[in-house]
Design a protein around this motif. Structure first.
Motif, PDB file in Angstrom:
ATOM      1  N   ASP A 157       0.755  -1.283   0.088  1.00 33.85           N
ATOM      2  CA  ASP A 157       0.133   0.174  -0.033  1.00 33.85           C
ATOM      3  C   ASP A 157       0.848   1.154  -0.069  1.00 33.85           C
ATOM      4  O   ASP A 157       0.670   2.188   0.697  1.00 33.85           O
ATOM      5  N   TYR A 216      -1.789  -5.123  -4.281  1.00 34.54           N
ATOM      6  CA  TYR A 216      -1.868  -3.768  -3.837  1.00 34.54           C
ATOM      7  C   TYR A 216      -1.828  -2.943  -5.229  1.00 34.54           C
ATOM      8  O   TYR A 216      -2.396  -1.835  -5.647  1.00 34.54           O
ATOM      9  N   GLY A 220      -4.120  -0.652  -6.906  1.00 30.07           N
ATOM     10  CA  GLY A 220      -3.870   0.861  -7.011  1.00 30.07           C
ATOM     11  C   GLY A 220      -3.929   1.551  -8.289  1.00 30.07           C
ATOM     12  O   GLY A 220      -4.345   2.606  -8.402  1.00 30.07           O
TER      13      GLY A 220
END
Length: 235
Positions: A157, A216, A220
């Motif tokens: 993240d 992630y 994203g």
């Protein structure tokens, strides 16, 4: 501090006690340096949630008993992720355009939070499905799970690129990891007694780290693309 550490070591063991002490120092130093900023308020809120979860652990791990273990894991994780996401609305929501400040009305705040969740919750469902894949096939002790999955989610993240650019900031690694302890520990505790007994404890279980980082990054990228299309993210 020494008596406190001795108490932690007695309760948790030397490794977990050292990690808890590291987290306390890193978080305390960071907040002390930045003051009561929105980011500090967010961090204190996340820590308060985590401590509340520990206090209510007997109740939380028995929540939703009618659901199958996989569903319980996904639901508990997603609900806690939504709670932590709400705490980040004053500091770092999914898009800065959605940040809530003193000038934001209650109705605007609810709308921004709902928009944030519309982007982030589908990603968290995928993340927790991947977490389930690994814990259902590989054996993790509680502290092994806490550290491995917390690190993997932190790096995935945004942490990977942040720490590559500023390796000295690794001292503060427990600071962002608390986000993920607050969302993934209770779901694990709720289902660990219902996982297959024949799970492997080999090194392959650490493939969870690159797998979660990759998930992630993909989520994203998709969120950013959709955000740009909707005018919420800068070009």
């Amino acid at each position: 501090m020494i008596p406190f550490f001795a108490h932690l070591r007695t309760m948790l063991g030397i490794g977990p006690a050292l990690y808890c002490l590291w987290a306390i120092v890193a978080i305390g130093l960071s907040i002390g340096l930045s003051g009561l900023s929105p980011e500090s308020v967010t961090r204190l809120s996340v820590v308060a949630l985590l401590l509340g979860e520990l206090a209510l652990r007997p109740v939380l791990v028995e929540a939703l008993p009618a659901l199958a273990p996989r569903t319980r894991f996904l639901v508990l994780g997603t609900v806690l992720a939504a709670a932590v996401e709400g705490m980040h609305m004053i500091s770092m929501p999914v898009f800065l355009a959605l940040r809530i400040d003193r000038e934001t009305s209650f109705a605007q705040g609810l709308l921004r939070y709902a928009l944030d969740l519309s982007f982030t919750l589908p990603a968290y469902v995928l993340i927790f499905a991947l977490l389930w894949f690994f814990i259902n096939r590989y054996r993790y002790t509680l502290w092994n799970y806490i550290l491995v999955m917390g690190l993997a989610q932190t790096l995935g993240d945004g942490g990977l690129f942040f720490f590559i650019d500023a390796p000295a900031m690794l001292f503060f690694l427990p600071y962002p990891m608390t986000n993920y302890h607050a969302i993934n520990v209770v779901p694990f505790l709720a289902v660990r007694d219902h996982l297959p007994a024949e799970r492997s404890a080999g090194a392959v279980r650490y493939l969870a780290i690159p797998a979660l980082i990759s998930a992630y990054l993909v989520c994203g990228a998709i969120i950013r693309l959709v955000g740009r299309f909707l005018g919420l993210a800068p070009d």
